[in-house]
Scaffold this active site. Structure first.
Site, PDB file in Angstrom:
ATOM      1  N   LYS A  41      -5.512  84.565  42.469  1.00 24.54           N
ATOM      2  CA  LYS A  41      -5.338  83.881  41.186  1.00 24.54           C
ATOM      3  C   LYS A  41      -6.458  82.875  40.953  1.00 24.54           C
ATOM      4  CE  LYS A  41      -1.895  81.606  38.290  1.00 24.54           C
ATOM      5  NZ  LYS A  41      -2.270  82.545  37.191  1.00 24.54           N
ATOM      6  N   HIS A  58       1.442  81.514  44.157  1.00 23.32           N
ATOM      7  CA  HIS A  58       0.904  82.791  43.674  1.00 23.32           C
ATOM      8  C   HIS A  58       0.007  83.397  44.738  1.00 23.32           C
ATOM      9  CE1 HIS A  58       2.169  81.383  39.665  1.00 23.32           C
ATOM     10  NE2 HIS A  58       2.201  82.662  39.368  1.00 23.32           N
TER      11      HIS A  58
HETATM   12  N1  LIG Z   1       1.664  86.092  31.005  1.00 19.06           N
HETATM   13  C1  LIG Z   1       2.109  86.776  32.054  1.00 19.06           C
HETATM   14  O1  LIG Z   1       3.290  87.211  32.096  1.00 19.06           O
HETATM   15  C2  LIG Z   1       1.177  87.062  33.170  1.00 19.06           C
HETATM   16  C3  LIG Z   1      -0.105  86.604  33.098  1.00 19.06           C
HETATM   17  N2  LIG Z   1      -1.008  86.917  34.066  1.00 19.06           N
HETATM   18  C4  LIG Z   1      -2.392  86.462  33.813  1.00 19.06           C
HETATM   19  O2  LIG Z   1      -3.129  87.612  33.435  1.00 19.06           O
HETATM   20  C5  LIG Z   1      -4.487  87.483  33.858  1.00 19.06           C
HETATM   21  C6  LIG Z   1      -4.866  88.717  34.644  1.00 19.06           C
HETATM   22  O3  LIG Z   1      -4.048  88.789  35.785  1.00 19.06           O
HETATM   23  P1  LIG Z   1      -4.275  90.026  36.811  1.00 19.06           P
HETATM   24  O4  LIG Z   1      -4.124  91.304  36.087  1.00 19.06           O
HETATM   25  O5  LIG Z   1      -3.419  89.754  37.992  1.00 19.06           O
HETATM   26  O6  LIG Z   1      -5.799  89.804  37.208  1.00 19.06           O
HETATM   27  P2  LIG Z   1      -6.832  90.892  37.771  1.00 19.06           P
HETATM   28  O7  LIG Z   1      -8.022  90.144  38.237  1.00 19.06           O
HETATM   29  O8  LIG Z   1      -6.112  91.809  38.693  1.00 19.06           O
HETATM   30  O9  LIG Z   1      -7.208  91.750  36.458  1.00 19.06           O
HETATM   31  C7  LIG Z   1      -8.049  91.240  35.452  1.00 19.06           C
HETATM   32  C8  LIG Z   1      -9.025  92.361  35.114  1.00 19.06           C
HETATM   33  O10 LIG Z   1      -9.762  92.012  33.946  1.00 19.06           O
HETATM   34  C9  LIG Z   1     -11.113  92.412  34.168  1.00 19.06           C
HETATM   35  N3  LIG Z   1     -11.988  91.701  33.250  1.00 19.06           N
HETATM   36  C10 LIG Z   1     -12.623  90.525  33.425  1.00 19.06           C
HETATM   37  N4  LIG Z   1     -13.303  90.204  32.315  1.00 19.06           N
HETATM   38  C11 LIG Z   1     -13.112  91.208  31.431  1.00 19.06           C
HETATM   39  C12 LIG Z   1     -13.553  91.470  30.095  1.00 19.06           C
HETATM   40  N5  LIG Z   1     -14.355  90.622  29.449  1.00 19.06           N
HETATM   41  N6  LIG Z   1     -13.151  92.610  29.487  1.00 19.06           N
HETATM   42  C13 LIG Z   1     -12.361  93.477  30.142  1.00 19.06           C
HETATM   43  N7  LIG Z   1     -11.910  93.304  31.402  1.00 19.06           N
HETATM   44  C14 LIG Z   1     -12.288  92.171  32.018  1.00 19.06           C
HETATM   45  C15 LIG Z   1     -11.354  92.098  35.614  1.00 19.06           C
HETATM   46  O11 LIG Z   1     -12.500  92.779  36.077  1.00 19.06           O
HETATM   47  P3  LIG Z   1     -13.323  92.066  37.289  1.00 19.06           P
HETATM   48  O12 LIG Z   1     -12.404  92.117  38.483  1.00 19.06           O
HETATM   49  O13 LIG Z   1     -14.539  92.923  37.422  1.00 19.06           O
HETATM   50  O14 LIG Z   1     -13.595  90.657  36.839  1.00 19.06           O
HETATM   51  C16 LIG Z   1     -10.053  92.614  36.227  1.00 19.06           C
HETATM   52  O15 LIG Z   1     -10.127  93.992  36.501  1.00 19.06           O
HETATM   53  C17 LIG Z   1      -4.561  86.163  34.615  1.00 19.06           C
HETATM   54  O16 LIG Z   1      -4.996  85.161  33.721  1.00 19.06           O
HETATM   55  C18 LIG Z   1      -3.100  85.874  34.989  1.00 19.06           C
HETATM   56  O17 LIG Z   1      -2.812  84.481  35.085  1.00 19.06           O
HETATM   57  C19 LIG Z   1      -0.690  87.677  35.163  1.00 19.06           C
HETATM   58  C20 LIG Z   1       0.600  88.139  35.294  1.00 19.06           C
HETATM   59  C21 LIG Z   1       1.636  87.869  34.317  1.00 19.06           C
HETATM   60  O1  LIG Z   2      -1.845  85.241  37.944  1.00 16.55           O
HETATM   61  C1  LIG Z   2      -0.690  85.744  38.071  1.00 16.55           C
HETATM   62  O2  LIG Z   2      -0.374  86.640  38.869  1.00 16.55           O
HETATM   63  C2  LIG Z   2       0.363  85.201  37.171  1.00 16.55           C
HETATM   64  N1  LIG Z   2      -0.028  84.377  36.233  1.00 16.55           N
HETATM   65  C3  LIG Z   2       0.816  83.867  35.204  1.00 16.55           C
HETATM   66  C4  LIG Z   2       0.757  82.351  35.209  1.00 16.55           C
HETATM   67  O3  LIG Z   2      -0.386  81.842  35.363  1.00 16.55           O
HETATM   68  O4  LIG Z   2       1.820  81.731  35.036  1.00 16.55           O
HETATM   69  C5  LIG Z   2       2.206  84.446  35.188  1.00 16.55           C
HETATM   70  C6  LIG Z   2       2.758  84.831  36.523  1.00 16.55           C
HETATM   71  O5  LIG Z   2       3.214  83.676  37.202  1.00 16.55           O
HETATM   72  C7  LIG Z   2       1.772  85.609  37.361  1.00 16.55           C
END
Ligand SMILES: NC(=O)C1=CN([C@@H]2O[C@H](COP(=O)(O)OP(=O)(O)OC[C@H]3O[C@@H](n4cnc5c(N)ncnc54)[C@H](OP(=O)(O)O)[C@@H]3O)[C@@H](O)[C@H]2O)C=CC1
Ligand SMILES: O=C(O)C1=N[C@H](C(=O)O)C[C@H](O)C1
Length: 237
Positions: free
Chosen positions: A138, A134
């Protein structure tokens, strides 16, 4: 539908675009600028909340949505130690949809992984291990997707009964190697190897679009729903 985006980072922004393209309204965005301590009041007139934040924020966000009786679709990973409380609240009428990975491709890969494990299980000359790659931002490791893949192997293999984030040749340990590199959206590989050959299956995401589309489809599935749901309910796998 009126959607609340909780978390407006890489996934929140990708989801916003797909939701708008599909004719939905973004009624609330909770990000670094809005107060992160989400309140139930902010969730009035919201049909579904889509939550992608981080392992430390997710559980509290879910509880706020439950307090407002707004169903939640969440892809945030790294919080599953708190899953029993979420399952309890779902048994009491709250609506929650979780997937470690929302893409169709990965959910098909989950099924392929289980079937390959069942095929390989009788052949003790093969050992199995996993690698996930990743982006460098992450926070959690191994990935939620890797843990779901590991569950699929542990449930279908006669000797593997635990995973370990290290190199292991022990019969009962499934080794997961987590790499962080550049801007990689998510690549998962499973290798079955013997002394004379190897079999590799791999899923490689080219972008976050597959994850985001799956999350919006899950959101379209959730209004008025009570209980705990996952991609098997949406895809009928
Ligand atoms: N299930 C799936 O298909 C997928 C899951 N994911 C998961 O999703 C999550 C987010 O990924 P990603 O979008 O890449 O991460 P990012 O860090 O790009 O986005 C997360 C955002 O959430 C904000 N945030 C943190 N705490 C809070 C809160 N309490 N309330 C509101 N906003 C908050 C962060 O702000 P700040 O930066 O200021 O902390 C940041 O802007 C991860 O756990 C990842 O593993 C990702 C892709 C696919
Ligand atoms: O953090 C990410 O970007 C992603 N997180 C998810 C995971 O923890 O499996 C899904 C995807 O792989 C992207």
């Amino acid at each position: 539908m009126r959607i609340a985006l909780i978390g407006y980072g890489k996934m929140g922004k990708e989801i916003e675009q797909i939701a708008l393209d599909r004719g939905h309204e973004i009624g609330l965005i909770i990000d670094q600028h809005n107060p992160k301590d989400l309140s139930a009041d902010q969730l009035q007139n919201i049909d579904v909340a889509i939550e992608f934040t981080n392992p430390d924020s997710a559980f509290g966000n879910y509880l706020k949505c439950f307090e407002a009786n707004v169903p939640v679709v969440s892809g945030t990973t790294g919080w599953l130690d708190q899953l029993p409380e979420i399952e309890k609240q779902c048994s009491e009428g709250k609506g929650f949809f979780y997937a470690s990975n929302f893409s169709l491709g990965v959910n098909l890969f989950f099924e392929l992984n289980k079937k390959l494990t069942q095929l390989m299980a009788p052949f003790k000359e093969y050992n199995v291990d996993m690698e996930e790659i990743h982006h460098i931002h992450k926070l959690d490791s191994p990935s939620g997707t890797a843990l779901t893949l590991a569950e699929g192997i542990l449930e279908n293999h006669p000797t593997k009964d635990k995973w370990i984030e290290a190199t292991s040749m022990k019969e009962d340990e499934l080794s997961i190697l987590a790499k962080r590199h550049g801007a990689v959206p998510g690549t998962h590989s499973i290798t079955w190897h013997s002394e004379v050959d190897e079999i590799i299956i791999q899923h490689q995401a080219y972008s976050r679009k597959g994850f985001a589309l799956g999350a919006v489809l899950a959101a379209e599935f959730m209004p008025e729903k009570e209980g705990f749901y996952g991609m098997k309910d949406l895809l009928q796998l």
